[in-house]
Design an enzyme around this catalytic site. Structure first.
Site, PDB file in Angstrom:
ATOM      1  CD1 TRP B 324      -2.972   1.453   0.817  1.00 25.17           C
ATOM      2  CD2 TRP B 324      -1.449   2.435   2.117  1.00 25.17           C
ATOM      3  NE1 TRP B 324      -3.455   2.692   1.156  1.00 25.17           N
ATOM      4  CE2 TRP B 324      -2.535   3.321   1.959  1.00 25.17           C
ATOM      5  CE3 TRP B 324      -0.357   2.838   2.895  1.00 25.17           C
ATOM      6  CZ2 TRP B 324      -2.561   4.576   2.547  1.00 25.17           C
ATOM      7  CZ3 TRP B 324      -0.392   4.097   3.477  1.00 25.17           C
ATOM      8  CH2 TRP B 324      -1.481   4.944   3.300  1.00 25.17           C
ATOM      9  CG  HIS B 325       3.335   2.256   3.288  1.00 22.83           C
ATOM     10  ND1 HIS B 325       2.777   1.183   3.941  1.00 22.83           N
ATOM     11  CD2 HIS B 325       3.183   3.319   4.118  1.00 22.83           C
ATOM     12  CE1 HIS B 325       2.325   1.584   5.121  1.00 22.83           C
ATOM     13  NE2 HIS B 325       2.546   2.864   5.247  1.00 22.83           N
ATOM     14  N   GLY B 326       3.842   1.691  -1.332  1.00 21.97           N
ATOM     15  CA  GLY B 326       4.548   1.990  -2.568  1.00 21.97           C
ATOM     16  C   GLY B 326       4.845   0.740  -3.358  1.00 21.97           C
TER      17      GLY B 326
END
Lengths: 362, 462
Positions: B324-326
């Site tokens: 989700w963060h990258g």
């Protein structure tokens, strides 16, 4: 009526004491009062920020707003708290030192065009004539661990993404001492923000590097102020002449010592088309100015950072054919891999001279 | 539009006035807040407003369909419309955030260079936040735990500018009642809001920026050129930097929302005081971890079944949380470290370990994972790790001031909530005008001690 008002007021006070808040109108007044306090106490910094903005409507509006506020604040003595803190933090001393150096450079610069900064050096030592391809052969080969080859890597924010890697690569030889010095948001267009000739003169005098790597230009596609105070519109004839003069000044300043070479790194291709075109125009200027000087080499990055069609790409194949991201998501700066690629290229360029190459062979 | 800028200050004064003036007129007020939020988002890039509008329109429409199918008892329709809405949200995320990552990995796997075309699209700010909010809305409707919102209400909910670009991830069940109910304009929580905004600005402008420019950036750019102690403190420094940056943003967002009459859930609760990884995730980015728990971990089976099922669910949740963060392997590894550590923690009797040792273990596992989060690549993270173990570089950056800042920032995490609340309540007891002036003076102090120019918040990129 008065009684009710008092009761209301008391009730409001109670609510506030109990943490239940204040009327929106009063909050607005209090917030605006707070912002007004902040604006006046901070007016000198706000005016300085406005001054550094690129020339245009935004800058003019900001100056028109902050100048009178700063003038009132400073006449009321409201700017001294911040000034005092900055003095305690040592910031004003740096500014003072830069101003002194600036004055020193200006005294030298009052003479003719490009030989201004080099004149004092030339008086002491006649510069050697060095043909382009032979330039680094003139470097002194007597480096060792006690007297290392000094490499200075400097420029704008781009240096943050390869400078330290190049330093590490270069320092794999014990006979090399390298330094990386990025100055964010800097360039040649706005000496009022950061004065590169002054800083470089300081580096050359204090550290006397054998080789210098410079990358500038990312922040330079903006109107610039000529010596007479007139603003020159970006990329018009007068702008180009003035900007070329500034490039030349920096190149001459760095190569004022006949034993020093300068690698001027061009801007890599950029994702945004308009920005890329502007950077290519600047690259042409760097290339032309470098070609006019014997000990300045222009390093073109287009070949390194374009795909097979010659276009910008964030992902490029490495030597094994594996795609790696060489650029950051901003479409401007270099990634970890991009920094490694550029550092390797620059080290190769440095090592092209036999004497320098020996540093990493011995 | 960044919070710590003059442009935002001006924007907010106008929105504050309009907000309270139009509050008695619900439709006008909704239009004003929605319009302001669109302006706020469009300030960064107008083209991506279309994406936000698409997310609003598609999820609101699907939500209505889900609700009507549910009321009719048409479970197939409920499932179909939920799937369509989630697929639409995930497509947005997939195209803008993950496509290039998978295209590059596939090309490398096939060994065919640019075999799969790469899009190189700009990542729309806040896309991960508003798509997660949108998904929670349709899933909650499917579960029947919320009522469908009117279009303007939903538009305000999804686009509300204080939390639009970097959270907190607010649920519809938390926002809908606040949109529907008119707050009392005589009771604006000014003291709490000013306190939160100042605290957030201090964390971002002073602590985060200072650590980044004086310690963290240099260490991560060239770990081998620094001493082992430099690199170790660089990692500790990054742990503080990202906390100060992200929780600072959240503080400002909560404070700004409070001034408009909204109360957001808390997102951070002194995470580096945690004595276990489970405890850490109850304190770090709380709105994301609770989202992952409610919409991913529990639907996967949660703690039900055998231990091996629970471990699998934990690992999947943390891996997807990392992604989700990258879209890089580093974030996957970051998630994997947390997932594996959580599994180990659950399978061992850790409560028998002395609390100080438990704290030290937890903090260092979190820091170990941050190395992958911060480094540009897996090899860059390996360089940092090997430099900690044995670097030949000289100490370049570490000084008493930096050591004090890092240690003090960790120490502050152990200050109890009530002590923190007492500090906030000092402002609360002052007359509102004094609060405002104290706020203004606080702004000057923060600006004086902060470096020039403000880097964007780290979590904007997610």
């Amino acid at each position: 009526m008065e009684k009710m008002t008092n009761a209301e007021s008391e009730s409001n006070r109670d609510r506030r004491r109990n943490g239940q808040g204040s009327p929106a109108g009063k909050v607005l007044v209090a917030g605006l009062a707070g912002l007004a306090v902040a604006l006046f106490l901070n007016s000198s910094a706000l005016l300085a920020d406005a001054t550094r903005q690129p020339d245009g409507t935004g800058r003019s509006v900001a100056l028109a707003v902050w100048r009178p506020i700063e003038s009132v604040a400073s006449s009321l003595g409201l700017t001294w708290p911040r000034a005092t803190v900055e003095r305690l933090l040592g910031r004003s001393e740096v500014e003072q030192a830069i101003t002194l150096l600036l004055e020193k450079i200006e005294v030298v610069a009052t003479s003719e065009k490009d030989d201004r900064v080099t004149s004092s050096v030339q008086e002491e030592q006649e510069p050697r004539e060095v043909p382009g391809e032979e330039l680094r052969r003139s470097l002194k080969p007597n480096w060792d661990a006690d007297n290392p080859f000094q490499l200075w890597v400097t420029g704008d924010s781009m240096v943050r993404f390869f400078g330290d890697t190049l330093v590490s690569l270069a320092e794999t030889s014990t006979m090399v001492q390298a330094t990386s010095e990025p100055v964010l948001s800097s360039g040649l267009s706005r000496p009022d923000f950061f004065d590169w000739p002054t800083r470089l003169a300081e580096i050359m005098t204090k550290h006397d590097p054998d080789a210098v790597v410079i990358i500038l230009g990312g922040n330079d596609a903006q109107n610039i102020r000529a010596g007479d105070g007139e603003w020159l519109e970006r990329f018009n004839e007068a702008w180009l002449a003035e900007y070329r003069r500034r490039i030349g000044t920096v190149m001459d300043l760095v190569t004022s010592d006949a034993d020093r070479v300068l690698l001027w790194v061009g801007q890599p291709p950029m994702r945004e088309e308009g920005f890329d075109q502007r950077m290519q125009l600047l690259n042409n200027l760097y290339q032309v100015e470098a070609a006019e000087r014997d000990r300045v080499q222009y390093v073109d990055l287009r070949g390194l950072f374009t795909d097979s069609s010659g276009n910008y790409s964030r992902y490029l194949p490495d030597s094994a054919g594996k795609l790696v991201d060489v650029r950051l998501t901003d479409g401007v700066h270099l990634s970890h891999w991009g920094g490694q690629w550029l550092s390797a290229l620059l080290l190769r360029e440095l090592r092209r001279s036999p004497n320098v190459d020996e540093l990493w062979v011995r | 539009m960044l919070f710590p800028t003059f442009a935002f200050g001006l924007f907010f004064v106008v929105v504050f006035v309009l907000n309270w003036l139009t509050r008695p007129h619900p439709t006008v007020w909704r239009a004003v807040i929605f319009g302001s939020s669109i302006f706020f988002y469009g300030w960064w890039n107008w083209r991506f407003v279309i994406l936000l509008l698409w997310a609003i329109g598609s999820n609101w429409f699907a939500g209505n369909k889900i609700n009507s199918c549910r009321l009719r008892g048409a479970q197939d329709g409920v499932r179909a419309w939920t799937s369509i809405a989630i697929a639409s949200d995930l497509t947005l995320l997939g195209v803008f955030k993950y496509y290039d990552f998978f295209a590059v990995e596939l090309s490398n796997l096939l060994g065919m260079g640019n075999a799969v075309p790469i899009l190189e699209l700009t990542l729309p700010v806040g896309i991960s936040f508003f798509t997660f909010q949108a998904m929670s809305y349709v899933i909650d409707l499917r579960r029947g735990v919320i009522e469908p919102m009117k279009f303007l209400d939903f538009a305000v909910y999804l686009s509300f500018f204080p939390q639009l670009v970097a959270g907190p991830i607010v649920r519809a069940s938390e926002m809908a009642p606040q949109i529907a109910k008119r707050p009392d304009p005589r009771r604006v929580a000014s003291a709490e809001a000013f306190h939160l905004i100042l605290r957030g600005l201090f964390k971002k402008v002073v602590v985060s920026s200072w650590l980044a420019s004086n310690l963290v950036d240099g260490v991560f750019a060239d770990p081998q050129g620094h001493s082992s102690l430099d690199v170790l403190f660089g990692v500790y420094g990054y742990a503080i930097q990202i906390y100060a940056d992200f929780s600072g943003y959240t503080d400002i967002a909560i404070g700004v929302a409070l001034l408009l009459g909204f109360r957001f859930p808390i997102n951070f609760d002194r995470p580096y005081s945690a004595l276990s990884l489970r405890d850490f995730w109850r304190r770090w980015h709380i709105t994301l971890s609770s989202w992952l728990r409610d919409y991913l971990y529990i639907p996967l089976g949660g703690n039900r079944g055998q231990n091996s099922d629970m471990y699998r669910n934990l690992l999947i949740t943390m891996l997807l949380g990392g992604l989700w963060h990258g879209s890089t392997w580093n974030f996957v590894i970051w998630g994997a470290i947390h997932g594996v550590a959580l599994i180990i923690e659950r399978s061992l009797p850790t409560e028998r370990i002395h609390p100080v040792v438990r704290w030290a273990l937890t903090f260092h596992v979190v820091c170990f994972a941050w190395i992958f989060f911060r480094a540009d690549s897996v090899s860059a993270a390996s360089d940092v790790l090997s430099a900690i173990i044995g670097s030949s570089g000289d100490a370049k950056v570490l000084n008493a001031g930096l050591i004090f800042l890092v240690l003090a920032s960790i120490g502050v995490q152990f200050v109890t909530k009530s002590a923190s609340a007492r500090m906030g309540s000092w402002m609360n007891r002052r007359p509102v005008l004094i609060q405002g002036i104290a706020f203004g003076m606080g702004l000057v102090v923060i600006d004086t001690f902060g470096p020039e120019g403000i880097a964007p918040f780290i979590y904007f990129q997610f």
